[in-house]
Motif scaffolding. Structure first.
Motif, short mmCIF file in Angstrom:
data_model
loop_
_atom_site.label_atom_id
_atom_site.label_comp_id
_atom_site.label_asym_id
_atom_site.label_seq_id
_atom_site.Cartn_x
_atom_site.Cartn_y
_atom_site.Cartn_z
N LEU A 1 -70.33 29.64 63.17
CA LEU A 1 -69.79 29.81 61.81
C LEU A 1 -68.32 30.24 61.81
O LEU A 1 -67.58 29.88 60.91
CB LEU A 1 -70.63 30.84 61.05
CG LEU A 1 -72.06 30.41 60.72
CD1 LEU A 1 -72.80 31.54 60.02
CD2 LEU A 1 -72.08 29.14 59.86
N LEU A 2 -67.93 31.01 62.81
CA LEU A 2 -66.57 31.55 62.79
C LEU A 2 -65.64 30.83 63.76
O LEU A 2 -64.50 31.25 63.97
CB LEU A 2 -66.60 33.05 63.10
CG LEU A 2 -67.39 33.90 62.08
CD1 LEU A 2 -67.34 35.38 62.44
CD2 LEU A 2 -66.85 33.68 60.66
N GLY A 3 -66.10 29.73 64.33
CA GLY A 3 -65.29 29.00 65.31
C GLY A 3 -64.25 28.08 64.70
O GLY A 3 -63.44 27.50 65.43
N GLY A 4 -64.30 27.90 63.38
CA GLY A 4 -63.28 27.10 62.72
C GLY A 4 -63.54 25.60 62.72
O GLY A 4 -62.72 24.83 62.20
N GLU A 5 -64.67 25.17 63.27
CA GLU A 5 -64.98 23.74 63.28
C GLU A 5 -65.65 23.34 61.96
O GLU A 5 -66.26 24.17 61.29
CB GLU A 5 -65.92 23.41 64.45
CG GLU A 5 -65.34 23.72 65.82
CD GLU A 5 -64.18 22.80 66.19
OE1 GLU A 5 -64.00 21.76 65.52
OE2 GLU A 5 -63.44 23.15 67.13
N PRO A 6 -65.56 22.06 61.58
CA PRO A 6 -66.17 21.63 60.32
C PRO A 6 -67.71 21.66 60.37
O PRO A 6 -68.31 21.65 61.44
CB PRO A 6 -65.66 20.19 60.16
CG PRO A 6 -65.22 19.75 61.51
CD PRO A 6 -64.84 20.98 62.28
N TRP A 7 -68.31 21.70 59.18
CA TRP A 7 -69.75 21.92 59.05
C TRP A 7 -70.59 20.92 59.82
O TRP A 7 -71.65 21.23 60.32
CB TRP A 7 -70.14 21.90 57.56
CG TRP A 7 -70.12 20.51 56.97
CD1 TRP A 7 -69.06 19.88 56.40
CD2 TRP A 7 -71.22 19.58 56.92
NE1 TRP A 7 -69.41 18.63 56.00
CE2 TRP A 7 -70.73 18.41 56.30
CE3 TRP A 7 -72.55 19.63 57.34
CZ2 TRP A 7 -71.54 17.29 56.10
CZ3 TRP A 7 -73.35 18.52 57.13
CH2 TRP A 7 -72.85 17.36 56.52
#
Ligand SMILES: [Mg+2]
Length: 309
Positions: A102-108
Motif C-alpha cells: 500500500l505504501l510502496g507508491g505503485e499503482p493499484w
C-alpha cells in the motif's frame, strides 16, 4: 434471499472475533482459556489494545464495505485508495506485506504483483481477515460473482494466487451460510470451483479430519488460517464455542478469530453473539477523521450491504 440476521452475524461476528483475539496475538495455545478458567471469555484488552478494540482486520473490512456502498459496486481503484489513506495514517496494526504494497507508491493494479515478484511471498491471511463485508454484498449475486470478487479484492494486496483462491473459498462458504445452507456440507462443491493448481492444498486443510496441529505453516498463512476457522466451526456447537476455540489456538489470534467469526456469525446468526462481546466493541478508522464505529454501526453497514446488490 440473504437473511438479515445472518448478514449482521457475519460482519459483527468477524469484528467481535478480531477484538476478542487481539490481546492474544502471537501467544501460545491455551492462553485464552487459562485467562478465563470459568469458561466465560471476555473482551479483555492487552498487548496495546483496549477492551473491545478491533484491529486492521475489521478496519479494512469497513473500508471495503463503505466503498461498495459509496461506489455502487466493486471499484477496485477506490478500495485501494481507501486502503492507502488508512495505511498512511499509521494504524496500530497492519500486515507487513500489506503495508509494503500500500505504501510502496505503485499503482493499484500492479503493486501486489510487483511485490510478489520481488519478495516471493504473498500468501498471508490478510485478504481473508477483511472479507466479511464484500461476502455479504456479493452473496445475492451467486457463486461465480462472489468468488470472482473475493479473488479481485485479495489481489489488491496479495500477489500469490493461493490467497486469491482462499478468499474466493471463504466468500462462497459465507454465501452458502447467508442463504441458510450448510457451508461444511457444501465444501466439496466449493472446492471444485477452486483453481486446479491450488485445489489439493486447499482440500487438505479443509478436510473433515484436518486439525490445526496438522498445519505445516504458522497460522498467519492463508491455508492454516482458513483451515483453522473451518475446524473451529466444525468442532463446536455455538458462536461462543467456535470463537473460544479459535483464540485458544494462539498465533495470529485476531485474524483466525475474525475469519472464524464471519463464518460462525453467518451460520449461527447475530443473535448468537453474546451481548457482553458487542457492548465494548469499537472500530477506530485511522485516516478517516477520527471516526469510531460501534456494534450498531456495523449492524447498519451489514444491512445496507445486504440490500445493495
Ligand atoms: Mg489484526
Amino acid at each position: 434471499m440473504v437473511t438479515p440476521e445472518r448478514a449482521v452475524g457475519a460482519v459483527l461476528g468477524s469484528a467481535v472475533g478480531d477484538a476478542l483475539g487481539a490481546p492474544f496475538e502471537f501467544g501460545l495455545p491455551g492462553v485464552f482459556s487459562a485467562r478465563f478458567p470459568d469458561g466465560v471469555g471476555e473482551l479483555c484488552g492487552g498487548g496495546g489494545w483496549d477492551p473491545g478494540e478491533a484491529t486492521d482486520d475489521t478496519q479494512m473490512a469497513v473500508l471495503i464495505g463503505e466503498s461498495l456502498l459509496d461506489r455502487g459496486g466493486l471499484d477496485l481503484p477506490d478500495v485501494f485508495d481507501r486502503f492507502r489513506r488508512w495505511a498512511a495514517a499509521d494504524p496500530k496494526d497492519i500486515g507487513l506485506l500489506t503495508e509494503r504494497v500500500l505504501l510502496g507508491g505503485e499503482p493499484w493494479d500492479r503493486a501486489a504483483a510487483l511485490d510478489f515478484r520481488v519478495e516471493g511471498r504473498g500468501a498471508g491471511n490478510g485478504s481473508l481477515m477483511r472479507a466479511s463485508t464484500a461476502a455479504v454484498h456479493f452473496a445475492a449475486r451467486g457463486r461465480t460473482a462472489t468468488m470472482d470478487a473475493g479473488r479481485r479484492l485479495a489481489a489488491l494486496t496479495h500477489g500469490d494466487p493461493a490467497a486469491w483462491e482462499g478468499t474466493a473459498l471463504l466468500h462462497e462458504l459465507i454465501r452458502v451460510a447467508l442463504l441458510d445452507g450448510d457451508p461444511l456440507a457444501a465444501l466439496p462443491d466449493v472446492l471444485a470451483e477452486v483453481d486446479p493448481r491450488h485445489r489439493e492444498r486447499w482440500a487438505t486443510v479443509l478436510a473433515p479430519g484436518w486439525r490445526p496441529e496438522d498445519a505445516t505453516e504458522f497460522n498467519g498463512a492463508v491455508w492454516p488460517c482458513l483451515g483453522s476457522a473451518v475446524w473451529a466451526l466444525r468442532t463446536t456447537g455455538t458462536f461462543e464455542e467456535a470463537l473460544t476455540a479459535a483464540v485458544d489456538l494462539g498465533g495470529d489470534t485476531d485474524t483466525v478469530a475474525a475469519v472464524t467469526g464471519m463464518l460462525a456469525g453467518a451460520v449461527h446468526g447475530a443473535g448468537a453473539i453474546p451481548d457482553r462481546w458487542t457492548a465494548a466493541l469499537h472500530v477506530p478508522l485511522p485516516g478517516f477523521g477520527g471516526r469510531v464505529l460501534r456494534a450498531g454501526d456495523l449492524r447498519s453497514l451489514a444491512l445496507a450491504l445486504r440490500l445493495s446488490t
